[in-house]
Design a protein around this motif. Sequence first.
Motif, short mmCIF file in Angstrom:
data_model
loop_
_atom_site.label_atom_id
_atom_site.label_comp_id
_atom_site.label_asym_id
_atom_site.label_seq_id
_atom_site.Cartn_x
_atom_site.Cartn_y
_atom_site.Cartn_z
N UNK A 127 1.36 -1.42 -0.12
CA UNK A 127 -0.09 -0.14 0.45
C UNK A 127 0.48 1.19 0.03
N UNK A 128 1.67 1.01 0.97
CA UNK A 128 2.84 2.11 1.04
C UNK A 128 3.16 2.46 -0.19
N UNK A 129 4.00 1.72 -0.82
CA UNK A 129 4.01 1.86 -2.51
C UNK A 129 3.57 2.37 -3.57
N UNK A 130 2.51 1.52 -3.72
CA UNK A 130 1.75 2.24 -4.33
C UNK A 130 0.83 3.70 -4.26
N UNK A 131 0.89 4.25 -3.02
CA UNK A 131 0.37 5.47 -2.93
C UNK A 131 1.87 6.39 -3.26
N UNK A 132 2.88 5.89 -3.36
CA UNK A 132 3.87 6.92 -3.79
C UNK A 132 4.09 6.75 -5.12
N UNK A 133 4.00 5.93 -5.44
CA UNK A 133 3.57 5.26 -6.97
C UNK A 133 2.24 6.48 -7.70
N UNK A 134 1.24 6.55 -6.99
CA UNK A 134 0.31 7.44 -7.79
C UNK A 134 0.67 9.29 -7.22
N UNK A 135 1.11 8.92 -6.22
CA UNK A 135 1.28 10.46 -6.30
C UNK A 135 2.71 10.87 -7.28
N UNK A 136 3.94 10.83 -7.15
CA UNK A 136 4.37 10.76 -8.31
C UNK A 136 3.42 10.95 -9.42
N UNK A 137 2.74 9.47 -10.60
CA UNK A 137 2.32 10.12 -10.94
C UNK A 137 1.52 10.95 -11.35
N UNK A 138 0.76 10.80 -10.86
CA UNK A 138 -0.44 12.57 -9.87
C UNK A 138 0.32 14.22 -10.32
N UNK A 139 1.99 14.16 -9.85
CA UNK A 139 2.54 15.28 -10.04
C UNK A 139 3.21 15.54 -11.57
N UNK A 140 3.21 14.27 -11.53
CA UNK A 140 3.51 14.50 -13.42
C UNK A 140 2.57 14.72 -13.97
N UNK A 141 1.06 14.27 -14.36
CA UNK A 141 0.33 13.98 -15.21
C UNK A 141 -0.14 15.49 -14.86
N UNK A 142 -0.02 15.94 -13.81
CA UNK A 142 -1.15 17.39 -13.62
C UNK A 142 -0.35 18.65 -14.04
N UNK A 143 1.27 18.51 -15.02
CA UNK A 143 1.80 19.69 -14.87
C UNK A 143 1.89 20.06 -16.91
N UNK A 144 1.94 18.24 -17.12
CA UNK A 144 1.18 18.58 -19.09
C UNK A 144 0.08 19.03 -19.41
N UNK A 145 0.41 19.63 -20.23
CA UNK A 145 -0.64 20.51 -20.99
C UNK A 145 -0.50 19.80 -22.68
N UNK A 146 -1.54 19.06 -22.42
CA UNK A 146 -1.78 17.75 -23.70
C UNK A 146 -1.69 18.95 -24.91
N UNK A 147 -1.30 18.28 -25.60
CA UNK A 147 -0.90 18.49 -27.43
C UNK A 147 -1.63 18.40 -28.28
#
Length: 381
Positions: free
Chosen positions: A213-233
């Motif tokens: 559960x700890x590793x899943x949450x860590x991976x999710x937080x990292x992925x969300x942070x990466x995805x949130x800054x993308x401006x899709x084109x």
Amino acid sequence: MQYFKSLEDLKNSYSMRICQIADERKSGKKLVGTFCLFVPDEIIFAAGADRIILCGGKNDTVSIAEQYLPRNICPLVKSSFGSIVNDGRSGIRSCSHFSMVDMIIAENTCDSKKKMYELLGDYVPTYVIDLPQRPDSPEALNYFLGELEKFKGAMEQLTGNKVTTERLKEEIRSSNETRHMFHRLYELRKQDPPPINGVDLLKILQKQYFLSTDELKKSLRMLIDEVEIIRPEGTHKPRIMISGCPMSGGNTKVPEIIESRGGIIVAEESCTGTRSFWDMVDEDKEPMLALAERYIKIPCSCMSPNDRRVDNILELARDFKVEGVVYYTLQFCHGYNIEKHKVQQALKKAGIPMLFIETDYSNSDIEQIGLRVDAFMEMLS
């Protein structure tokens, strides 16, 4: 194609997780194997055990299972069973975690799994949770609550630890936190174009019951942070929802075909996708009752009637602006194959086209599926 460091890190997660489990077992911690969403993780974790998914998504071990099971049953059942009973003498290797569990917690959903569990008990201690399959009656809820109470007792016996109300509440809060993170990630997919494609997201969906559960949450937080800054084109692509059978680890054939042929997957109505996290457990209720209420609502095709699933599909299609649905089933999965008709009728009434794909874990039909997906994408465009 967008690069995500968090998903790249997942490539190394298997060996790290196996080492973690080995260390836990040396210290006396029990490892439980599960197949299905109807088994509440919260009870397992509250008992002080760890959990790992045993659903097979690879074709290699199917031939091993067919020495015991009929050929004309679901490949997920055969792949899973073959991975567990594999003794290595065939030259086929199973992933390490299949042989590490102290107990399997199963559930009586489809007929193939129920009968497979009867054989499985000869290889690994197996506990089966009985599941009422007419979920909307008060009698069903009370019965399921009783089954979860017995399951809690089995976990206490396995681990030697008491499952307290406080521990259950703690695990419910933790699980809801993970569910909220998945919701946050899915909200980002409502953009057009989405900032992450379906195949990439599937990689973390398939890991959600494998990682700690700890590793899943860590991976999710990292992925969300990466995805949130993308401006899709880019240009618009047909927005696709996959609906139907789970896509276990190792099984990405159909999503890869869809996105290689011009579509973009924006939602997954499956046990790998939304069914795994969509509903929360009520944190204000008595924990065992709240767990029973939440888990019995999962709209698996074993339930009858299953109008809740049709309603969920239509709601997801509306919320994610879905332009077409790929209804994906595994061969001989009778529940989802039969339910296809009701789903198709509901989508037709809503004006949403549907493509039906029935397949297995082999690569023999890739070209055929690709041609059908091409025609579907051309129609949507």
